[in-house]
Design an enzyme around this catalytic site. Sequence first.
Site, PDB file in Angstrom:
ATOM      1  N   GLY A  96       0.772  -1.230   0.000  1.00  0.00           N
ATOM      2  CA  GLY A  96       0.000   0.000   0.000  1.00  0.00           C
ATOM      3  C   GLY A  96       0.806   1.284   0.000  1.00  0.00           C
ATOM      4  O   GLY A  96       0.244   2.361  -0.197  1.00  0.00           O
TER       5      GLY A  96
ATOM      6  N   TYR B 198      -8.807   3.811 -13.769  1.00  0.00           N
ATOM      7  CA  TYR B 198      -8.986   4.555 -12.506  1.00  0.00           C
ATOM      8  C   TYR B 198      -8.991   6.066 -12.699  1.00  0.00           C
ATOM      9  O   TYR B 198      -9.001   6.802 -11.714  1.00  0.00           O
ATOM     10  CB  TYR B 198      -7.824   4.260 -11.537  1.00  0.00           C
ATOM     11  CG  TYR B 198      -7.428   2.825 -11.335  1.00  0.00           C
ATOM     12  CD1 TYR B 198      -8.338   1.876 -10.870  1.00  0.00           C
ATOM     13  CD2 TYR B 198      -6.113   2.427 -11.547  1.00  0.00           C
ATOM     14  CE1 TYR B 198      -7.948   0.572 -10.648  1.00  0.00           C
ATOM     15  CE2 TYR B 198      -5.712   1.113 -11.314  1.00  0.00           C
ATOM     16  CZ  TYR B 198      -6.633   0.193 -10.873  1.00  0.00           C
ATOM     17  OH  TYR B 198      -6.232  -1.094 -10.645  1.00  0.00           O
TER      18      TYR B 198
ATOM     19  N   CYS C  47     -10.212   1.845 -30.591  1.00  0.00           N
ATOM     20  CA  CYS C  47     -11.607   2.241 -30.868  1.00  0.00           C
ATOM     21  C   CYS C  47     -12.435   2.221 -29.597  1.00  0.00           C
ATOM     22  O   CYS C  47     -13.350   1.399 -29.444  1.00  0.00           O
ATOM     23  CB  CYS C  47     -12.198   1.300 -31.903  1.00  0.00           C
ATOM     24  SG  CYS C  47     -11.174   1.228 -33.369  1.00  0.00           S
TER      25      CYS C  47
HETATM   26  C1  LIG Z   1      -1.837  -5.607  -4.489  1.00  0.00           C
HETATM   27  C2  LIG Z   1      -1.442  -6.126  -3.155  1.00  0.00           C
HETATM   28  C3  LIG Z   1      -0.252  -5.693  -2.563  1.00  0.00           C
HETATM   29  C4  LIG Z   1       0.625  -4.631  -3.151  1.00  0.00           C
HETATM   30  O1  LIG Z   1       0.019  -3.388  -3.097  1.00  0.00           O
HETATM   31  P1  LIG Z   1       0.858  -2.067  -3.431  1.00  0.00           P
HETATM   32  O2  LIG Z   1      -0.108  -0.986  -3.247  1.00  0.00           O
HETATM   33  O3  LIG Z   1       1.328  -2.195  -4.831  1.00  0.00           O
HETATM   34  O4  LIG Z   1       1.983  -2.000  -2.456  1.00  0.00           O
HETATM   35  C5  LIG Z   1       0.110  -6.261  -1.365  1.00  0.00           C
HETATM   36  N1  LIG Z   1      -0.664  -7.206  -0.766  1.00  0.00           N
HETATM   37  C6  LIG Z   1      -1.819  -7.643  -1.312  1.00  0.00           C
HETATM   38  C7  LIG Z   1      -2.616  -8.676  -0.608  1.00  0.00           C
HETATM   39  C8  LIG Z   1      -2.248  -7.123  -2.520  1.00  0.00           C
HETATM   40  O5  LIG Z   1      -3.406  -7.537  -3.057  1.00  0.00           O
END
Ligand SMILES: *Cc1c(COP(=O)(O)O)cnc(C)c1O
Length: 422
Positions: free
Chosen positions: A242, A319, A347
């Site tokens: 995240g 997004y 397209c």
């Molecule tokens: C997508 C995901 C991540 C990585 O997320 P980032 O935002 O790219 O760091 C980590 N853990 C899980 C379970 C995910 O689905």
Amino acid sequence: MDRNIEYRNGQMTMESVTMRQIAAAVGTPCYVYSAAGMERAYRRLEAAVLASKIPTTICFAVKANPNLAVINLFSKLGSGADVVSGGELERALRAGIAAERIVFSGVGKTRAEIARALEVGIGQFNVESPSELAMINRLAAAVNLVAPVVFRVNPDVDAATHAKISTGKKDNKFGIAIDEIPSLWQLALKLPNVKLLGLAVHIGSQINELGPSRQAFIKMRELVLNLRSQGAVIERLDLGGGLAISYRGEKTVAPEDFIALISEVIGDLGCQLILEPGRYLVGDSGVLLTEVLYRKSQSGREFAIVDAAMNDLMRPALYGSYHHIVPVAEAADGAPLTPFDIVGPICESTDSFTSGRELPPLAEGDLLAFLDAGAYGASMSNGYNSRPLVPEVMVKGDRFDVIRPRIGAEEFYKFDKLCNEC
Ligand SMILES: *Cc1c(COP(=O)(O)O)cnc(C)c1O
């Protein structure tokens, strides 16, 4: 421009290679990554982790950029992997990551994927439902193994990020509701073919503030203490990914501050940690190069039609994401800025990267770079409109290598077959 990119003699240069050189050698569109940039991001997070003195494994989230060369780069730096499919599991293994350093996330693991993960000796299953727990126990029993599992907790926290990449609210499909964990824990203790290691949480992607993570980690702490008071042994906490990057100059959470928060909230629990960063490790180390095919003026708008399209870089269409778009040849000082619509050849009206973006004069044949395209760029690319799959290039110092060639229509359609019954 940070990101290992700068203008040298008027030419956009990554490490010591110009984008013009790469476009000439490989053609456009193509992704270009900086090995030094990826390594720098990993080392920075690793240094923060080491300073915290909490035993931690960084598991690169493969879905952000699954090229074998990219996974292999992180493997050599000591990373594990977070995978969300059997295909990603095979990639991580092929790229040299030991099975015990791989965690398997995802809300819908198939029986075949679970069986394969057990066969190779995966380090951890992140279980997302009671049904999945039962399935893992059954499949492990069939091959006389004990599966290492953690429960992915849905903490009901709003990550305050884009709705489409938020995963920690109770109405999302992800994880197990936090209130259900204690009873499921007791139930799991009775299953002979799973070993409960701990808990996992991942509340979303591109999280720009510490608040939501703090809320989630506090809830995890309370859950650990609650479970321990009932006799549970919890050795491991997986705190997900995240970490954000800055797409348009916005402030992001520094990895040092993220690790400091973890130390503050759960540092005293004596757990080993797993982190699953994806975007942070690769996002700002990649660009997508494209060429302006045509210009046209229409009902007062200036269009630049480029040879990259939404199938190559889906984030804007999917997004509404923003990417800086910059000319590969540096614009002259004082060049006038004009609002441009930058669109691809597909397209679909959604095949538009930006509208009204102020850019210096653009002409047919000019090269542009989409910045911060190293995460969820090539990994989401596809062959819509029977366009070739976009190639990928890795830059290292003054050299570069094609790490995936352009895969053309004939390579796709060779798997099609005329219907024998028709
Ligand atoms: C997508 C995901 C991540 C990585 O997320 P980032 O935002 O790219 O760091 C980590 N853990 C899980 C379970 C995910 O689905």
